[in-house]
Motif scaffolding. Structure first.
Motif, PDB file in Angstrom:
ATOM      1  N   ASP A 182       0.856  -1.190   0.000  1.00  0.00           N
ATOM      2  CA  ASP A 182       0.000   0.000   0.000  1.00  0.00           C
ATOM      3  C   ASP A 182       0.889   1.236   0.000  1.00  0.00           C
ATOM      4  O   ASP A 182       1.892   1.295   0.691  1.00  0.00           O
ATOM      5  CB  ASP A 182      -0.865  -0.020   1.272  1.00  0.00           C
ATOM      6  N   ARG A 234     -15.634  -5.316  -1.845  1.00  0.00           N
ATOM      7  CA  ARG A 234     -14.566  -4.413  -1.395  1.00  0.00           C
ATOM      8  C   ARG A 234     -14.929  -3.759  -0.062  1.00  0.00           C
ATOM      9  O   ARG A 234     -14.087  -3.608   0.832  1.00  0.00           O
ATOM     10  CB  ARG A 234     -14.330  -3.342  -2.470  1.00  0.00           C
ATOM     11  N   TYR A 280     -11.841 -12.181  -1.624  1.00  0.00           N
ATOM     12  CA  TYR A 280     -11.005 -11.641  -2.710  1.00  0.00           C
ATOM     13  C   TYR A 280     -11.119 -12.534  -3.958  1.00  0.00           C
ATOM     14  O   TYR A 280     -11.161 -12.035  -5.080  1.00  0.00           O
ATOM     15  CB  TYR A 280      -9.541 -11.533  -2.289  1.00  0.00           C
ATOM     16  N   ARG A 318     -12.567 -11.571  -7.656  1.00  0.00           N
ATOM     17  CA  ARG A 318     -11.702 -11.824  -8.830  1.00  0.00           C
ATOM     18  C   ARG A 318     -12.432 -12.669  -9.878  1.00  0.00           C
ATOM     19  O   ARG A 318     -12.367 -12.373 -11.077  1.00  0.00           O
ATOM     20  CB  ARG A 318     -10.432 -12.533  -8.325  1.00  0.00           C
ATOM     21  N   ARG A 342      -3.653  -4.425  -8.979  1.00  0.00           N
ATOM     22  CA  ARG A 342      -3.716  -5.647  -8.160  1.00  0.00           C
ATOM     23  C   ARG A 342      -4.423  -6.814  -8.848  1.00  0.00           C
ATOM     24  O   ARG A 342      -5.433  -6.654  -9.505  1.00  0.00           O
ATOM     25  CB  ARG A 342      -4.404  -5.399  -6.810  1.00  0.00           C
ATOM     26  N   SER A 352      -3.193 -11.507  -3.606  1.00  0.00           N
ATOM     27  CA  SER A 352      -3.759 -12.512  -2.696  1.00  0.00           C
ATOM     28  C   SER A 352      -2.665 -13.409  -2.126  1.00  0.00           C
ATOM     29  O   SER A 352      -2.675 -13.745  -0.943  1.00  0.00           O
ATOM     30  CB  SER A 352      -4.792 -13.384  -3.423  1.00  0.00           C
ATOM     31  N   TYR A 403      -0.731 -10.999   0.401  1.00  0.00           N
ATOM     32  CA  TYR A 403      -1.471 -10.540   1.597  1.00  0.00           C
ATOM     33  C   TYR A 403      -2.131 -11.687   2.363  1.00  0.00           C
ATOM     34  O   TYR A 403      -2.040 -11.753   3.584  1.00  0.00           O
ATOM     35  CB  TYR A 403      -2.538  -9.508   1.216  1.00  0.00           C
ATOM     36  N   GLN A 404      -2.843 -12.567   1.635  1.00  0.00           N
ATOM     37  CA  GLN A 404      -3.515 -13.652   2.352  1.00  0.00           C
ATOM     38  C   GLN A 404      -2.553 -14.829   2.571  1.00  0.00           C
ATOM     39  O   GLN A 404      -2.531 -15.424   3.641  1.00  0.00           O
ATOM     40  CB  GLN A 404      -4.766 -14.132   1.584  1.00  0.00           C
ATOM     41  N   LEU A 406      -6.491  -3.585   5.857  1.00  0.00           N
ATOM     42  CA  LEU A 406      -5.184  -4.150   5.520  1.00  0.00           C
ATOM     43  C   LEU A 406      -4.063  -3.155   5.815  1.00  0.00           C
ATOM     44  O   LEU A 406      -3.021  -3.508   6.347  1.00  0.00           O
ATOM     45  CB  LEU A 406      -5.144  -4.574   4.045  1.00  0.00           C
ATOM     46  N   GLU A 407      -4.320  -1.905   5.452  1.00  0.00           N
ATOM     47  CA  GLU A 407      -3.296  -0.874   5.698  1.00  0.00           C
ATOM     48  C   GLU A 407      -2.980  -0.767   7.188  1.00  0.00           C
ATOM     49  O   GLU A 407      -1.859  -0.454   7.579  1.00  0.00           O
ATOM     50  CB  GLU A 407      -3.789   0.489   5.176  1.00  0.00           C
TER      51      GLU A 407
HETATM   52  P1  TYD Z   1      -6.095  -1.059  -2.986  1.00  0.00           P
HETATM   53  O1  TYD Z   1      -7.297  -0.985  -3.860  1.00  0.00           O
HETATM   54  O2  TYD Z   1      -4.767  -1.004  -3.637  1.00  0.00           O
HETATM   55  O3  TYD Z   1      -6.219   0.019  -1.839  1.00  0.00           O
HETATM   56  P2  TYD Z   1      -6.356   1.608  -1.970  1.00  0.00           P
HETATM   57  O4  TYD Z   1      -7.467   1.893  -2.926  1.00  0.00           O
HETATM   58  O5  TYD Z   1      -6.656   1.981  -0.541  1.00  0.00           O
HETATM   59  O6  TYD Z   1      -5.020   2.057  -2.455  1.00  0.00           O
HETATM   60  O7  TYD Z   1      -6.124  -2.430  -2.206  1.00  0.00           O
HETATM   61  C1  TYD Z   1      -6.962  -2.648  -1.180  1.00  0.00           C
HETATM   62  C2  TYD Z   1      -6.328  -3.555  -0.143  1.00  0.00           C
HETATM   63  O8  TYD Z   1      -6.697  -4.901  -0.404  1.00  0.00           O
HETATM   64  C3  TYD Z   1      -4.826  -3.501  -0.075  1.00  0.00           C
HETATM   65  O9  TYD Z   1      -4.449  -3.268   1.273  1.00  0.00           O
HETATM   66  C4  TYD Z   1      -4.389  -4.887  -0.460  1.00  0.00           C
HETATM   67  C5  TYD Z   1      -5.569  -5.740  -0.197  1.00  0.00           C
HETATM   68  N1  TYD Z   1      -5.705  -6.926  -1.068  1.00  0.00           N
HETATM   69  C6  TYD Z   1      -5.560  -8.191  -0.516  1.00  0.00           C
HETATM   70  O10 TYD Z   1      -5.287  -8.332   0.680  1.00  0.00           O
HETATM   71  N2  TYD Z   1      -5.728  -9.299  -1.321  1.00  0.00           N
HETATM   72  C7  TYD Z   1      -6.038  -9.187  -2.638  1.00  0.00           C
HETATM   73  O11 TYD Z   1      -6.196 -10.211  -3.339  1.00  0.00           O
HETATM   74  C8  TYD Z   1      -6.189  -7.863  -3.203  1.00  0.00           C
HETATM   75  C9  TYD Z   1      -6.541  -7.694  -4.642  1.00  0.00           C
HETATM   76  C10 TYD Z   1      -6.007  -6.765  -2.380  1.00  0.00           C
END
Ligand code: TYD
Length: 218
Positions: free
Chosen positions: A25, A63, A82, A86, A108, A113, A116-117, A168-169
């Motif tokens: 992020d 989302r 997620y 997708r 992304r 995934s 992060y996951q 997540l952030e």
């Molecule tokens: P993002 O849209 O890049 O955030 P922003 O619009 O705030 O910049 O991504 C949203 C969050 O989702 C980011 O912290 C990463 C997370 N994420 C996952 O954990 N797994 C995934 O598969 C995807 C696509 C995003």
């Protein structure tokens, strides 16, 4: 990984070009995606700019859950949400655009995934990747640009933005360190698909490096 029979690149005869931007992020993915869109559009290509999560109406609802739900979301449930976003996005937006010969530029995709996951939530790289490949019937990007930045520098950029952190952030630095390591490991495992750039560089220099690589694809 590349010899996974379930996985195949989008770049087949008659297909468009599928380009994804990945990274932690606050690394500047959206800026770079916008610059690439502008350049390709000026060059006469039809571009679809999209993102995950949230690239469809269904995706916007998902989302909201994954980023803004207050309280617990079990890690496996998060991974499935997620993947659901997708699956719907690839079938209804991305594949049709590629079939029309267009360029899809996406913020992304499945590597997020896995990072992060898989690594962040410690669910396992292979399981999470396989889940996304099942969800998308095996679609891999032609090019994935990884914008790499040290988590502390990325966090400083997010702080400067002055927006509230999403779920997540708001995770700890150790989580973001695992995410970064996993992105780099993914890139090392598939050097043909990835372009890794130091996101601390000037936006214009990064955009030029992306353009060079995209040019070599067409
Ligand atoms: P993002 O849209 O890049 O955030 P922003 O619009 O705030 O910049 O991504 C949203 C969050 O989702 C980011 O912290 C990463 C997370 N994420 C996952 O954990 N797994 C995934 O598969 C995807 C696509 C995003």
């Amino acid at each position: 990984m590349t010899d996974d029979p379930a996985a195949r690149p989008a770049d087949q005869p008659g297909a468009g070009l599928f380009i994804t931007f990945e990274g932690g992020d606050g690394v500047g993915k959206t800026t770079q995606a916008a610059l690439l869109e502008e350049w390709l559009t000026d060059a006469g290509r039809t571009v679809v700019r999209t993102r995950e999560p949230g690239g469809t109406e269904v995706g916007v609802l998902i989302r909201d859950i994954v980023l803004h739900h207050r309280g617990e979301v079990a890690p496996r449930a998060e991974a499935l949400l997620y993947a659901a976003d997708r699956a719907h996005h690839i079938e209804t937006v991305v594949r049709p655009a590629l079939a029309r010969g267009e360029v899809v530029i996406q913020d992304r995709y499945l590597d997020s995934s896995v990072a992060y996951q898989g690594a962040g939530r410690v669910l396992g790289r292979k399981e999470v990747r396989d889940l996304s490949l099942w969800a998308t019937d095996g679609l891999l990007p032609d090019l994935t640009v990884l914008l790499d930045l040290e988590p502390a520098a990325a966090r400083a950029r997010l702080d400067a933005d002055d927006k509230p952190f999403d779920r997540l952030e708001a995770e700890r630095e150790s989580f973001h360190a695992r995410v970064r390591r996993e992105f780099l490991a993914l890139a090392a495992a598939e050097p043909g698909r990835f372009l890794v750039l130091d996101a601390a560089r000037e936006p214009d220099a990064l955009a030029a490096a992306v353009r060079d690589r995209v040019q070599s694809l067409r």
